[in-house]
Design an enzyme around this catalytic site. Structure first.
Site, PDB file in Angstrom:
ATOM      1  N   LYS A 112      16.436   5.983   6.885  1.00 36.61           N
ATOM      2  CA  LYS A 112      16.843   7.323   7.318  1.00 36.61           C
ATOM      3  C   LYS A 112      17.194   7.362   8.799  1.00 36.61           C
ATOM      4  O   LYS A 112      17.981   8.205   9.229  1.00 36.61           O
ATOM      5  CB  LYS A 112      15.711   8.322   7.085  1.00 36.61           C
ATOM      6  CG  LYS A 112      15.168   8.339   5.696  1.00 36.61           C
ATOM      7  CD  LYS A 112      16.113   8.960   4.737  1.00 36.61           C
ATOM      8  CE  LYS A 112      15.557   8.909   3.334  1.00 36.61           C
ATOM      9  NZ  LYS A 112      16.382   9.583   2.365  1.00 36.61           N
TER      10      LYS A 112
HETATM   11  C1  LIG Z   1      12.231   4.243   1.359  1.00 35.93           C
HETATM   12  C2  LIG Z   1      13.241   4.933   0.525  1.00 35.93           C
HETATM   13  N1  LIG Z   1      13.937   4.213  -0.360  1.00 35.93           N
HETATM   14  C3  LIG Z   1      14.865   4.789  -1.144  1.00 35.93           C
HETATM   15  C4  LIG Z   1      15.120   6.136  -1.097  1.00 35.93           C
HETATM   16  C5  LIG Z   1      16.190   6.706  -1.968  1.00 35.93           C
HETATM   17  O1  LIG Z   1      17.348   6.982  -1.210  1.00 35.93           O
HETATM   18  P1  LIG Z   1      18.329   8.109  -1.691  1.00 35.93           P
HETATM   19  O2  LIG Z   1      17.547   9.363  -1.741  1.00 35.93           O
HETATM   20  O3  LIG Z   1      19.411   8.143  -0.681  1.00 35.93           O
HETATM   21  O4  LIG Z   1      18.803   7.715  -3.049  1.00 35.93           O
HETATM   22  C6  LIG Z   1      14.402   6.933  -0.195  1.00 35.93           C
HETATM   23  C7  LIG Z   1      14.593   8.395  -0.072  1.00 35.93           C
HETATM   24  O5  LIG Z   1      15.613   8.876   0.141  1.00 35.93           O
HETATM   25  C8  LIG Z   1      13.476   6.307   0.653  1.00 35.93           C
HETATM   26  O6  LIG Z   1      12.836   7.017   1.570  1.00 35.93           O
HETATM   27  N1  LIG Z   2      13.533  10.043  -0.118  1.00 39.50           N
HETATM   28  C1  LIG Z   2      13.907  11.108   0.715  1.00 39.50           C
HETATM   29  C2  LIG Z   2      14.239  12.341  -0.069  1.00 39.50           C
HETATM   30  C3  LIG Z   2      15.214  13.212   0.664  1.00 39.50           C
HETATM   31  O1  LIG Z   2      16.431  12.563   0.699  1.00 39.50           O
HETATM   32  P1  LIG Z   2      17.645  12.938   1.616  1.00 39.50           P
HETATM   33  O2  LIG Z   2      18.387  11.658   1.764  1.00 39.50           O
HETATM   34  O3  LIG Z   2      18.403  13.985   0.903  1.00 39.50           O
HETATM   35  O4  LIG Z   2      17.161  13.453   2.923  1.00 39.50           O
HETATM   36  C4  LIG Z   2      12.821  11.316   1.759  1.00 39.50           C
HETATM   37  O5  LIG Z   2      12.226  10.343   2.168  1.00 39.50           O
HETATM   38  O6  LIG Z   2      12.560  12.417   2.167  1.00 39.50           O
END
Ligand SMILES: Cc1ncc(COP(=O)(O)O)c(C=O)c1O
Ligand SMILES: N[C@@H](CCOP(=O)(O)O)C(=O)O
Length: 465
Positions: A112
């Site tokens: 993120k």
């Molecule tokens: C560590 C981790 N892996 C994978 C994901 C999944 O990613 P996305 O929500 O973009 O599919 C998330 C949350 O978004 C996450 O925090």
């Molecule tokens: N896994 C995410 C969930 C939110 O996803 P986002 O990409 O829409 O912000 C988290 O860690 O909060």
């Protein structure tokens, strides 16, 4: 460059307007009206460039007139200066033909940070220029929240309010959100799961009086700028393995579908991607959907990869929009069905369009733990549980096309999930030195019911201070 809503009923916006708006006012998600193309020569020219310069070249056409070249370069440089690895997103070989893209060297140890550090810079620049302040509300299953707090804490033109599901994030994730003591940070523990947090967030965007009164902004992947920033590492990774001459595939641990959708955008721009593989944990709605053409909720079960405990996968709406030839009315109908019936069926045509790009697989709890242990033995890599879900699914997918390199995204550092990693491997991964006192810091958090008006009142009270 204009941005349009996946539900077809909101006005088209510029990059800056879309970034500061978050959810479209018809409940849809903003996407670019057209996708800028990168020619094979332009992709080849990325060889050997820094991550920052790659980011500039990939994102430049999407940003339009919001930032001039010098400003954009400067904001990108500031965003990645605090990363703990010179390559920003290093690639490691796990096995012949299988690579791991490490996306956890940012300040909060998850992928993120790539987007959040950047949009933190983008917001500051745009808000300063406009003389505005905003209330950012985010929903998190653990990682978005800490990344947002890190990017926005202490800024005087932003309040950042994070809703996380009470008892359903790891202790490290919770403490990352509850220990910052800046007055503009508000951590709210909601009685519910992540889907409840995200649903209440979308309710707030759809409640226009509240939205306008607090000048609501969003930094979840609802926000197009989040997705855009994540497109960059698909380019940097593919180019380092021989793109554009050589195709690669990606396996992506998936929950809200933002990360893998960024890969789809990279492919639409011209990056030669063979397959995009959706890797789910036991909350496998996306995998079941790819197998059955039916998107059907059946209840979220807490897992050892809690950030992926999601059933209403927000960005799948963007994928469906492309799969339905950008028919906003069709998407609005499917989303209404999901809300009222808890499921929707996908037409054969749309399934065909999805299957052109995406494969899928799942890893249950035992398989996830076994993959953590096995990857430590075979490659010396200690994976977080989310990355382990990816490695398991990626290994299976790679075996089907051994001539194409597979890149699995490692989305978080194992130290964010020490209990699960220790149970699987016998090793308790330590936090980096700069976070070593995390367990001693005092926590500040407010428990909230899963109730829209209670949450809105609390937010208004907090930002009035
Ligand atoms: C560590 C981790 N892996 C994978 C994901 C999944 O990613 P996305 O929500 O973009 O599919 C998330 C949350 O978004 C996450 O925090
Ligand atoms: N896994 C995410 C969930 C939110 O996803 P986002 O990409 O829409 O912000 C988290 O860690 O909060």
């Amino acid at each position: 460059m204009r941005y349009i809503s996946t539900r077809g009923q909101a006005p088209a916006l510029t990059f800056e307007e879309a970034m500061l708006s978050g959810l479209a006012r018809d409940g849809g998600l903003y996407v670019p009206e057209t996708i800028p193309q990168m020619s094979p020569a332009e992709i080849k020219a990325l060889h050997g460039l820094s991550y920052e310069e790659t980011a500039f070249r990939v994102m430049r056409p999407f940003v339009g007139e919001t930032f001039d070249d010098a400003t954009l370069r400067d904001l990108i440089a500031k965003a990645y200066a605090g990363f703990g690895h010179e390559a920003r997103a290093p690639l490691k070989q796990l096995a012949p033909g299988h690579f791991l893209l490490e996306l956890f060297h940012g300040p909060t140890l998850a992928f993120k940070d790539f987007a959040m550090q950047l949009i933190g810079q983008f917001f500051q620049e745009a808000l300063k220029r406009r003389g505005e302040r905003v209330t950012i509300v985010g929903a998190t299953s653990g990682d978005t929240g800490s990344a947002a707090i890190e990017a926005f804490k202490g800024l005087d033109n932003v309040d950042v309010v994070i809703l996380f599901p009470h008892g359903r994030v790891s202790e490290v994730q919770r403490r990352q959100m509850t220990t910052p003591d800046e007055a503009n940070v508000h951590a709210l523990a909601l009685d519910g799961d992540f889907d409840d947090c995200q649903a209440r967030l979308k309710d707030m965007f759809n409640h226009f009086d509240f939205r306008d009164e607090v000048r609501l902004a969003g930094v979840n992947s609802i926000n197009w700028a989040r997705v855009l920033a994540q497109v960059v590492y698909y380019f940097s990774a593919a180019v380092s393995l021989g793109a554009p001459e050589r195709k690669v595939s990606f396996t992506v641990p998936t929950g809200n579908f933002g990360d893998i959708f960024a890969g789809f955008i990279a492919k639409q721009m011209g990056l030669p991607i063979h397959r995009l593989v959706i890797a789910t944990n036991q909350n496998d709605i996306l995998h079941r959907c790819m197998e059955t053409a039916e998107y059907r909720k059946n209840g979220v079960k807490p897992s050892i990869s809690p950030s992926m405990d999601i059933e209403v996968s927000s960005n799948f709406e963007r994928a469906l929009f492309w799969a339905h030839d950008k028919d906003g009315a069709a998407i609005a109908k499917l989303m209404t069905e999901l809300q009222t019936e808890g499921s929707f069926a996908i037409s054969p045509n749309a399934m065909g369009a999805l299957a052109e790009h995406y494969d899928s697989g799942r890893a249950d709890e035992a398989t996830t733990s076994e993959t953590i242990a096995a990857t430590l033995t075979s490659a010396g890599e200690l994976l977080c549980p989310h990355s382990a879900v990816g490695v398991h699914v990626g290994t299976e997918a790679a075996a089907k096309a051994p001539e194409t390199p597979m890149i699995t995204l490692a989305t978080a550092h194992p130290a964010k999930f020490p209990d699960a990693v220790e149970a699987a491997s016998g090793i308790r991964p330590p936090l980096p030195n700069r976070m070593a006192d995390l367990y001693e810091r005092s926590e500040r958090v407010t428990r909230v019911a899963n109730d829209l008006s209670a949450i809105e009142s609390l937010i208004k009270e907090r930002i009035a201070r």
